[in-house]
Motif scaffolding. Sequence first.
Motif, PDB file in Angstrom:
ATOM      1  N   GLN A  42       0.833  -1.191   0.000  1.00  0.00           N
ATOM      2  CA  GLN A  42       0.000   0.000   0.000  1.00  0.00           C
ATOM      3  C   GLN A  42       0.876   1.252   0.000  1.00  0.00           C
ATOM      4  O   GLN A  42       0.617   2.200  -0.736  1.00  0.00           O
ATOM      5  CB  GLN A  42      -0.862  -0.038   1.260  1.00  0.00           C
ATOM      6  N   SER A  43       1.923   1.240   0.792  1.00  0.00           N
ATOM      7  CA  SER A  43       2.768   2.429   0.877  1.00  0.00           C
ATOM      8  C   SER A  43       3.547   2.655  -0.408  1.00  0.00           C
ATOM      9  O   SER A  43       3.824   3.779  -0.797  1.00  0.00           O
ATOM     10  CB  SER A  43       3.713   2.319   2.070  1.00  0.00           C
ATOM     11  N   ILE A  44       3.861   1.552  -1.098  1.00  0.00           N
ATOM     12  CA  ILE A  44       4.572   1.697  -2.367  1.00  0.00           C
ATOM     13  C   ILE A  44       3.681   2.396  -3.390  1.00  0.00           C
ATOM     14  O   ILE A  44       4.147   3.172  -4.220  1.00  0.00           O
ATOM     15  CB  ILE A  44       5.044   0.317  -2.875  1.00  0.00           C
ATOM     16  N   PHE A  45       2.379   2.129  -3.305  1.00  0.00           N
ATOM     17  CA  PHE A  45       1.480   2.736  -4.286  1.00  0.00           C
ATOM     18  C   PHE A  45       0.972   4.113  -3.864  1.00  0.00           C
ATOM     19  O   PHE A  45       0.237   4.747  -4.595  1.00  0.00           O
ATOM     20  CB  PHE A  45       0.309   1.796  -4.565  1.00  0.00           C
ATOM     21  N   THR A  46       1.367   4.560  -2.675  1.00  0.00           N
ATOM     22  CA  THR A  46       1.005   5.923  -2.289  1.00  0.00           C
ATOM     23  C   THR A  46       2.005   6.871  -2.948  1.00  0.00           C
ATOM     24  O   THR A  46       3.202   6.748  -2.730  1.00  0.00           O
ATOM     25  CB  THR A  46       1.078   6.077  -0.756  1.00  0.00           C
ATOM     26  N   LYS A  47       1.484   7.785  -3.773  1.00  0.00           N
ATOM     27  CA  LYS A  47       2.423   8.605  -4.538  1.00  0.00           C
ATOM     28  C   LYS A  47       2.565  10.019  -3.998  1.00  0.00           C
ATOM     29  O   LYS A  47       3.488  10.734  -4.345  1.00  0.00           O
ATOM     30  CB  LYS A  47       2.002   8.639  -6.022  1.00  0.00           C
ATOM     31  N   GLU A  48       1.603  10.464  -3.145  1.00  0.00           N
ATOM     32  CA  GLU A  48       1.715  11.840  -2.667  1.00  0.00           C
ATOM     33  C   GLU A  48       2.766  11.924  -1.571  1.00  0.00           C
ATOM     34  O   GLU A  48       3.175  10.917  -1.007  1.00  0.00           O
ATOM     35  CB  GLU A  48       0.348  12.362  -2.176  1.00  0.00           C
ATOM     36  N   GLY A  49       3.214  13.153  -1.301  1.00  0.00           N
ATOM     37  CA  GLY A  49       4.149  13.350  -0.210  1.00  0.00           C
ATOM     38  C   GLY A  49       5.595  13.352  -0.677  1.00  0.00           C
ATOM     39  O   GLY A  49       5.900  13.127  -1.841  1.00  0.00           O
ATOM     40  N   GLN A  50       6.444  13.609   0.277  1.00  0.00           N
ATOM     41  CA  GLN A  50       7.863  13.767  -0.015  1.00  0.00           C
ATOM     42  C   GLN A  50       8.518  12.396  -0.211  1.00  0.00           C
ATOM     43  O   GLN A  50       8.331  11.494   0.593  1.00  0.00           O
ATOM     44  CB  GLN A  50       8.490  14.496   1.178  1.00  0.00           C
ATOM     45  N   ALA A  51       9.248  12.258  -1.307  1.00  0.00           N
ATOM     46  CA  ALA A  51       9.851  10.960  -1.605  1.00  0.00           C
ATOM     47  C   ALA A  51      11.047  10.683  -0.705  1.00  0.00           C
ATOM     48  O   ALA A  51      11.842  11.573  -0.419  1.00  0.00           O
ATOM     49  CB  ALA A  51      10.266  10.910  -3.058  1.00  0.00           C
ATOM     50  N   ILE A  52      11.153   9.455  -0.238  1.00  0.00           N
ATOM     51  CA  ILE A  52      12.309   9.066   0.577  1.00  0.00           C
ATOM     52  C   ILE A  52      13.261   8.238  -0.275  1.00  0.00           C
ATOM     53  O   ILE A  52      14.471   8.300  -0.167  1.00  0.00           O
ATOM     54  CB  ILE A  52      11.868   8.208   1.782  1.00  0.00           C
ATOM     55  N   PHE A  53      12.667   7.471  -1.160  1.00  0.00           N
ATOM     56  CA  PHE A  53      13.433   6.469  -1.879  1.00  0.00           C
ATOM     57  C   PHE A  53      13.012   6.541  -3.340  1.00  0.00           C
ATOM     58  O   PHE A  53      11.826   6.403  -3.642  1.00  0.00           O
ATOM     59  CB  PHE A  53      13.091   5.110  -1.269  1.00  0.00           C
ATOM     60  N   ILE A  54      13.945   6.837  -4.236  1.00  0.00           N
ATOM     61  CA  ILE A  54      13.583   7.049  -5.638  1.00  0.00           C
ATOM     62  C   ILE A  54      14.379   6.127  -6.548  1.00  0.00           C
ATOM     63  O   ILE A  54      15.586   5.979  -6.399  1.00  0.00           O
ATOM     64  CB  ILE A  54      13.850   8.521  -6.053  1.00  0.00           C
ATOM     65  N   ILE A  55      13.667   5.458  -7.478  1.00  0.00           N
ATOM     66  CA  ILE A  55      14.368   4.682  -8.500  1.00  0.00           C
ATOM     67  C   ILE A  55      13.957   5.213  -9.864  1.00  0.00           C
ATOM     68  O   ILE A  55      12.770   5.317 -10.159  1.00  0.00           O
ATOM     69  CB  ILE A  55      14.031   3.178  -8.412  1.00  0.00           C
ATOM     70  N   ASN A  56      14.928   5.577 -10.683  1.00  0.00           N
ATOM     71  CA  ASN A  56      14.665   6.111 -12.026  1.00  0.00           C
ATOM     72  C   ASN A  56      13.622   7.235 -12.030  1.00  0.00           C
ATOM     73  O   ASN A  56      12.770   7.302 -12.896  1.00  0.00           O
ATOM     74  CB  ASN A  56      14.162   5.004 -12.963  1.00  0.00           C
ATOM     75  N   GLY A  57      13.697   8.106 -11.048  1.00  0.00           N
ATOM     76  CA  GLY A  57      12.762   9.226 -11.009  1.00  0.00           C
ATOM     77  C   GLY A  57      11.384   8.873 -10.476  1.00  0.00           C
ATOM     78  O   GLY A  57      10.524   9.734 -10.358  1.00  0.00           O
ATOM     79  N   PHE A  58      11.170   7.596 -10.175  1.00  0.00           N
ATOM     80  CA  PHE A  58       9.877   7.199  -9.597  1.00  0.00           C
ATOM     81  C   PHE A  58       9.982   7.155  -8.085  1.00  0.00           C
ATOM     82  O   PHE A  58      10.851   6.465  -7.545  1.00  0.00           O
ATOM     83  CB  PHE A  58       9.482   5.806 -10.088  1.00  0.00           C
ATOM     84  N   PRO A  59       9.112   7.864  -7.394  1.00  0.00           N
ATOM     85  CA  PRO A  59       9.156   7.756  -5.933  1.00  0.00           C
ATOM     86  C   PRO A  59       8.608   6.389  -5.503  1.00  0.00           C
ATOM     87  O   PRO A  59       7.448   6.076  -5.736  1.00  0.00           O
ATOM     88  CB  PRO A  59       8.237   8.891  -5.456  1.00  0.00           C
ATOM     89  N   ILE A  60       9.463   5.549  -4.936  1.00  0.00           N
ATOM     90  CA  ILE A  60       9.030   4.208  -4.513  1.00  0.00           C
ATOM     91  C   ILE A  60       8.412   4.279  -3.125  1.00  0.00           C
ATOM     92  O   ILE A  60       7.372   3.699  -2.853  1.00  0.00           O
ATOM     93  CB  ILE A  60      10.225   3.224  -4.497  1.00  0.00           C
ATOM     94  N   LEU A  61       9.094   5.000  -2.257  1.00  0.00           N
ATOM     95  CA  LEU A  61       8.578   5.104  -0.900  1.00  0.00           C
ATOM     96  C   LEU A  61       8.492   6.585  -0.556  1.00  0.00           C
ATOM     97  O   LEU A  61       9.462   7.316  -0.694  1.00  0.00           O
ATOM     98  CB  LEU A  61       9.545   4.391   0.052  1.00  0.00           C
ATOM     99  N   THR A  62       7.309   7.027  -0.137  1.00  0.00           N
ATOM    100  CA  THR A  62       7.176   8.431   0.241  1.00  0.00           C
ATOM    101  C   THR A  62       6.986   8.535   1.736  1.00  0.00           C
ATOM    102  O   THR A  62       6.611   7.556   2.394  1.00  0.00           O
ATOM    103  CB  THR A  62       5.969   9.094  -0.454  1.00  0.00           C
ATOM    104  N   TYR A  63       7.244   9.717   2.247  1.00  0.00           N
ATOM    105  CA  TYR A  63       7.078   9.950   3.678  1.00  0.00           C
ATOM    106  C   TYR A  63       5.645   9.646   4.081  1.00  0.00           C
ATOM    107  O   TYR A  63       5.381   8.937   5.030  1.00  0.00           O
ATOM    108  CB  TYR A  63       7.437  11.408   3.983  1.00  0.00           C
ATOM    109  N   GLU A  64       4.725  10.158   3.264  1.00  0.00           N
ATOM    110  CA  GLU A  64       3.299   9.949   3.488  1.00  0.00           C
ATOM    111  C   GLU A  64       2.962   8.453   3.585  1.00  0.00           C
ATOM    112  O   GLU A  64       2.276   7.997   4.492  1.00  0.00           O
ATOM    113  CB  GLU A  64       2.545  10.546   2.303  1.00  0.00           C
ATOM    114  N   GLY A  65       3.473   7.711   2.613  1.00  0.00           N
ATOM    115  CA  GLY A  65       3.201   6.271   2.546  1.00  0.00           C
ATOM    116  C   GLY A  65       3.719   5.558   3.780  1.00  0.00           C
ATOM    117  O   GLY A  65       3.043   4.696   4.341  1.00  0.00           O
ATOM    118  N   LEU A  66       4.914   5.932   4.212  1.00  0.00           N
ATOM    119  CA  LEU A  66       5.535   5.291   5.362  1.00  0.00           C
ATOM    120  C   LEU A  66       4.710   5.547   6.626  1.00  0.00           C
ATOM    121  O   LEU A  66       4.442   4.634   7.405  1.00  0.00           O
ATOM    122  CB  LEU A  66       6.961   5.825   5.535  1.00  0.00           C
ATOM    123  N   VAL A  67       4.261   6.803   6.774  1.00  0.00           N
ATOM    124  CA  VAL A  67       3.466   7.160   7.950  1.00  0.00           C
ATOM    125  C   VAL A  67       2.183   6.330   7.977  1.00  0.00           C
ATOM    126  O   VAL A  67       1.816   5.755   9.001  1.00  0.00           O
ATOM    127  CB  VAL A  67       3.129   8.668   7.940  1.00  0.00           C
TER     128      VAL A  67
END
Lengths: 225, 243
Positions: free
Chosen positions: B69-94
Motif C-alpha cells: 500500500q505504501s509503495i502505491f502511495t504517490k503523494e508526499g515527499q519521496a524518501i526512496f527514488i528509482i529512475n525518477g519514480f518515488p518508490i517510498l514516500t514519507y506519506e506512505g511510510l506514515v
Amino acid sequence: MEKVFALKNVKFHYKDSKRISRIFEDISFDIFSDEITALIGENGSGKTTVTKLMMGIIKPLQGNIYVFGRNIKEMSLGQIGKKVGYLFQNPERQLFATSVYEELSFVMEIKGYDKKYIDKEVSQTLKLLNLYHLKNDVPFFLSGGEKQRLALASILVNKPKYLVLDEPTTSLDIERKEILSNIIDKLRKEKIGTLIVSHDNQFIERHADRIIQLSKGEIVNDTRT
Amino acid sequence: MIQELDARTKIIIVLVLSTWAIFFRNIQILLLVLLVSICISIFLKCDLKGVMYKTKKLFKIMIIIALVQSIFTKEGQAIFIINGFPILTYEGLVKTVEFILRVAIIVVSASIVVTSNYREIVQGLVQWKVPYEIAFMVSVAIRFMPIFSQELKDVVTAIQLRGIEIKKIPLGKKIKVYSYLFMPIVSSVIIKTKELSMAMEMKAFGAYPQRTSYMVIQMKKIDYIVISISVLCLLSSIFLYLI
Ligand SMILES: Nc1ncnc2c1ncn2[C@@H]1O[C@H](COP(=O)(O)OP(=O)(O)OP(=O)(O)O)[C@@H](O)[C@H]1O
Ligand SMILES: [Mg+2]
C-alpha cells in the motif's frame, strides 16, 4: 533400499493451556522409499501425529527426524514438500484455489514454469484421477470423494519422490478406490513408495509390503508380508 | 480482585481501546494507546504472549499488505527514488506505521476479552438488555477467534507443503501465495456458520421468546469504577482532540 524417513528416539506431547496429552515417549523407526508401508492402529493411537512429525508440521520435543538423510531441523516445509507429497486426513484443509484447474496449476505458476508445460501436466493428472470434466468447478463445492481425489492430484502434479497418505480411502467408492490402487501400483513401479495410514484392511492387504501397528504411542507390531 | 473483572467491563475496555485505534491518526498517540493496551492486558493477566504468537503469521501478512500500500502511495515527499519514480514516500511510510499500530492495538485488546468465559459474555450482555441473538453472535465470534488463527496457520503450512519455499520467493509472488489463504478461510467460516445454525435449530434455539438462565452475574464496585474511568478517558480524550 533408500531410507525416506528415519525417526530416532522421538518424543512428542501435545500441549495446550489446559492439559498435556502424552503421545510418544520414545519412538524410532525407518521407512524405505521403494516399498509400500501401512500404518495401522486404533483411533487416537497417534498415526496422524506421527505423519505430521515426519512432514515437519509439528516438531519433536526430543530426538531427530531425517527425510532422505537430511535432518528436518535444517529444512523448510517447502523443501520437505518438494520431496514428499502429503495427503491430509481432512483434504479440505489443503485446497486453496477457486477452480479445480487452478488447484493444480498455481504451484507451477508460482515456480515460473512454461504455460504449455503446465497445461499438459495439469490435464494429464486431472484425467488420471477422473477429474477432468470438473476442471472449471469450484473445489469448495465438490463432494467429499472428489475433494480427496483433487487433493491427491494436487500432490501428484508436483512429482514427489514419496507419498504419505492419511486415510486416503475413507470417502472413495469402489470404483475410485480402484483408481487409487492403480496409481499406487504404477508409482511403485517407478520406485515411488507410499506410506498408507488406514483402517481399510482390504486395501492394506492388497498393497502393503510392511505393516506397522501403533498403539498408545508405541509400535506394537512391525511385520513384512 | 481486579483480575476478576466482569466480562462486560472487559468489553467496555476493549471498545474504548479500539475506538481510540480507529479515531486517532497520530503515530505518537497510537503508540501510547498500544502501550496502554499492553499494560492493561498484562495487568489483567491475559495471555498476551499466546495471542501474539498465534497472530504472528497474520501480522506478517498485514505488514506486507501495508508495505505494498505504501509503495502505491504517490503523494508526499519521496524518501526512496528509482529512475525518477518515488518508490517510498514519507506519506506512505506514515500510513503504513499507523496501519500496523492500529492492527496491533486491536489484537492486544482482543486478548483482554478472549480470557473471559463465553457464557459470562452472553449472560452479561443479556442482562444489559442486549437481544440474546446478538449477544450469542458476539460470543461466538470471540470464541472462534483462536480457532481461526489456528486454521490460518494450518493453511500456510499446507501451502508450503506443496513445495513452495515462502522465504525464497520474490515479494510479488509472495502476495499471490498469500492470496490463496482467502479461499480456505472463507469456506471454513461458511461451514462453521452453517453447522452452528443447524445445531442451534435442532436444539430449538429461539423457539421461545423468553429465556431463563440459572446464571446471574453481578458487577462489583470495581467494575463500575473501571467502566467509569474508561468512558471518562474516552470522552475527554476525544473532546481534547477536537478542540
Ligand atoms: N492438536 C491437538 N492438540 C491436542 N491433542 C491432540 C491434537 N491432535 C491430536 N491430539 C490427541 O493425540 C492423540 C493422537 O491423535 P492422532 O490424530 O494422531 O490419532 P490417529 O491415530 O490419527 O487417530 P484416527 O484413527 O482417529 O485418525 C489423540 O488422543 C488426540 O486426542
Ligand atoms: Mg488420524
